[in-house]
Design a protein around this motif. Structure first.
Motif, PDB file in Angstrom:
ATOM      1  N   GLN A  46      46.358  40.609  35.961  1.00 26.63           N
ATOM      2  CA  GLN A  46      47.714  41.098  35.549  1.00 26.63           C
ATOM      3  C   GLN A  46      47.957  42.363  34.984  1.00 26.63           C
ATOM      4  O   GLN A  46      48.863  43.140  35.297  1.00 26.63           O
ATOM      5  CB  GLN A  46      48.108  39.799  34.660  1.00 26.63           C
ATOM      6  N   ASP A  47      46.868  42.944  34.334  1.00 31.52           N
ATOM      7  CA  ASP A  47      47.007  44.134  33.673  1.00 31.52           C
ATOM      8  C   ASP A  47      47.232  45.130  34.694  1.00 31.52           C
ATOM      9  O   ASP A  47      47.743  46.120  34.801  1.00 31.52           O
ATOM     10  CB  ASP A  47      45.783  44.564  32.623  1.00 31.52           C
ATOM     11  N   ALA A  48      46.180  45.040  35.867  1.00 26.54           N
ATOM     12  CA  ALA A  48      46.322  45.916  36.957  1.00 26.54           C
ATOM     13  C   ALA A  48      47.441  46.026  37.579  1.00 26.54           C
ATOM     14  O   ALA A  48      48.036  46.809  38.003  1.00 26.54           O
ATOM     15  CB  ALA A  48      45.084  45.557  37.971  1.00 26.54           C
ATOM     16  N   MET A  49      48.086  44.661  37.919  1.00 23.21           N
ATOM     17  CA  MET A  49      49.454  44.594  38.723  1.00 23.21           C
ATOM     18  C   MET A  49      50.508  45.065  37.780  1.00 23.21           C
ATOM     19  O   MET A  49      51.327  45.868  38.371  1.00 23.21           O
ATOM     20  CB  MET A  49      49.680  43.074  38.768  1.00 23.21           C
ATOM     21  N   ARG A  50      50.465  45.276  36.327  1.00 24.29           N
ATOM     22  CA  ARG A  50      51.440  45.771  35.667  1.00 24.29           C
ATOM     23  C   ARG A  50      51.348  47.448  35.705  1.00 24.29           C
ATOM     24  O   ARG A  50      52.200  48.058  35.575  1.00 24.29           O
ATOM     25  CB  ARG A  50      51.262  45.512  34.192  1.00 24.29           C
ATOM     26  N   ALA A  51      50.155  47.800  35.772  1.00 24.01           N
ATOM     27  CA  ALA A  51      50.016  49.386  36.164  1.00 24.01           C
ATOM     28  C   ALA A  51      50.141  49.721  37.310  1.00 24.01           C
ATOM     29  O   ALA A  51      51.002  50.744  37.544  1.00 24.01           O
ATOM     30  CB  ALA A  51      48.666  49.626  35.766  1.00 24.01           C
ATOM     31  N   PRO A  53      51.519  47.672  41.163  1.00 29.07           N
ATOM     32  CA  PRO A  53      52.754  48.291  41.466  1.00 29.07           C
ATOM     33  C   PRO A  53      53.641  48.233  40.441  1.00 29.07           C
ATOM     34  O   PRO A  53      54.707  48.479  40.642  1.00 29.07           O
ATOM     35  CB  PRO A  53      53.133  47.732  42.681  1.00 29.07           C
ATOM     36  N   GLY A  54      53.318  47.913  39.054  1.00 30.44           N
ATOM     37  CA  GLY A  54      54.458  47.971  38.222  1.00 30.44           C
ATOM     38  C   GLY A  54      55.175  46.573  38.066  1.00 30.44           C
ATOM     39  O   GLY A  54      56.311  46.488  37.943  1.00 30.44           O
ATOM     40  N   LEU A  55      54.243  45.509  38.256  1.00 26.07           N
ATOM     41  CA  LEU A  55      54.793  44.143  38.294  1.00 26.07           C
ATOM     42  C   LEU A  55      54.381  43.355  37.289  1.00 26.07           C
ATOM     43  O   LEU A  55      53.118  43.348  36.731  1.00 26.07           O
ATOM     44  CB  LEU A  55      54.422  43.425  39.748  1.00 26.07           C
ATOM     45  N   VAL A  56      55.187  42.540  36.604  1.00 28.60           N
ATOM     46  CA  VAL A  56      54.891  41.564  35.583  1.00 28.60           C
ATOM     47  C   VAL A  56      55.610  40.135  35.888  1.00 28.60           C
ATOM     48  O   VAL A  56      56.405  40.043  36.730  1.00 28.60           O
ATOM     49  CB  VAL A  56      55.175  41.735  34.398  1.00 28.60           C
ATOM     50  N   PHE A  57      54.936  39.001  35.630  1.00 25.76           N
ATOM     51  CA  PHE A  57      55.646  37.603  35.657  1.00 25.76           C
ATOM     52  C   PHE A  57      56.218  37.360  34.389  1.00 25.76           C
ATOM     53  O   PHE A  57      55.561  37.492  33.129  1.00 25.76           O
ATOM     54  CB  PHE A  57      54.561  36.524  36.218  1.00 25.76           C
ATOM     55  N   ALA A  58      57.296  36.796  34.234  1.00 25.74           N
ATOM     56  CA  ALA A  58      58.194  36.312  33.146  1.00 25.74           C
ATOM     57  C   ALA A  58      58.541  35.074  33.355  1.00 25.74           C
ATOM     58  O   ALA A  58      58.989  34.602  34.180  1.00 25.74           O
ATOM     59  CB  ALA A  58      59.356  37.186  32.862  1.00 25.74           C
ATOM     60  N   VAL A  59      58.548  34.168  32.215  1.00 25.32           N
ATOM     61  CA  VAL A  59      58.959  32.658  32.296  1.00 25.32           C
ATOM     62  C   VAL A  59      60.597  32.958  32.185  1.00 25.32           C
ATOM     63  O   VAL A  59      61.290  33.380  31.501  1.00 25.32           O
ATOM     64  CB  VAL A  59      58.602  32.058  30.891  1.00 25.32           C
ATOM     65  N   ARG A  60      61.021  32.193  33.230  1.00 24.85           N
ATOM     66  CA  ARG A  60      62.510  32.162  33.369  1.00 24.85           C
ATOM     67  C   ARG A  60      63.072  30.866  33.023  1.00 24.85           C
ATOM     68  O   ARG A  60      64.009  30.657  32.179  1.00 24.85           O
ATOM     69  CB  ARG A  60      62.859  32.248  35.081  1.00 24.85           C
ATOM     70  N   PRO A 124      54.211  39.517  45.043  1.00 18.41           N
ATOM     71  CA  PRO A 124      53.230  40.464  46.221  1.00 18.41           C
ATOM     72  C   PRO A 124      52.704  39.435  47.270  1.00 18.41           C
ATOM     73  O   PRO A 124      52.568  38.116  47.099  1.00 18.41           O
ATOM     74  CB  PRO A 124      52.030  40.902  45.438  1.00 18.41           C
ATOM     75  N   ALA A 125      52.674  39.800  48.286  1.00 20.09           N
ATOM     76  CA  ALA A 125      52.323  39.049  49.659  1.00 20.09           C
ATOM     77  C   ALA A 125      50.859  38.373  49.467  1.00 20.09           C
ATOM     78  O   ALA A 125      50.575  37.196  49.803  1.00 20.09           O
ATOM     79  CB  ALA A 125      52.150  39.925  50.657  1.00 20.09           C
ATOM     80  N   ASP A 126      50.115  39.036  48.850  1.00 20.55           N
ATOM     81  CA  ASP A 126      48.531  38.432  48.635  1.00 20.55           C
ATOM     82  C   ASP A 126      48.630  37.173  47.424  1.00 20.55           C
ATOM     83  O   ASP A 126      48.002  36.291  47.810  1.00 20.55           O
ATOM     84  CB  ASP A 126      47.365  39.307  48.130  1.00 20.55           C
TER      85      ASP A 126
END
Length: 132
Positions: A46-51, A53-60, A124-126
């Motif tokens: 998740q840290d690499a995804m945040r860096a 492509p600039g993506l995070v997951f948030a609880v909705r 993300p597709a993966d």
């Protein structure tokens, strides 16, 4: 869809109230940690995804049901199952149980993917392939 992920957690004194039972908000902490461990076990950092492509997951949304109390020093198991992945959302079913017993807590959790400006982004597709 991948199999359910299971993650152990022990109840420490700091997790409980004066009666020695788990404080209700701590179940949300337990399931948050289990979601992180599920992604990590599947190879997603998740840290690499945040860096990039600039993506995070948030609880909705969280629909939680408190069924029975956990107590100090209980050994618990958090189970996480992906129900569906679509567009910018991941919907999970999570439960917390004492090892070998019925659920003490259950929740349906909706996560949304957000870009670094806080706007909805595609999962993300993966990740869609792994959990979809």
């Amino acid at each position: 869809m991948s199999a359910a992920h299971r993650w152990p957690v022990r109840v420490y004194y700091e997790d409980t109230d004066l009666a020695g039972i788990v404080y209700y908000a701590n179940y949300l902490r337990f399931i948050e940690r289990a979601r992180t461990e599920m992604l990590r076990a599947a190879g997603f950092d998740q840290d690499a995804m945040r860096a990039d492509p600039g993506l995070v997951f948030a609880v909705r949304k969280v629909d939680a049901d408190y069924l029975a109390p956990a107590r100090f020093d209980d050994m618990l198991k958090v189970t996480t199952e992906v129900l569906r992945v679509s567009g910018a959302r991941i919907v999970l079913r999570q439960s917390v149980a004492r090892t070998g017993e019925k659920a003490l807590f259950t929740a349906e959790v909706t996560l949304v993917a957000l870009d670094n400006q806080g706007r909805a982004a595609r999962v993300p597709a993966d990740i869609r392939r792994e959990f979809g």
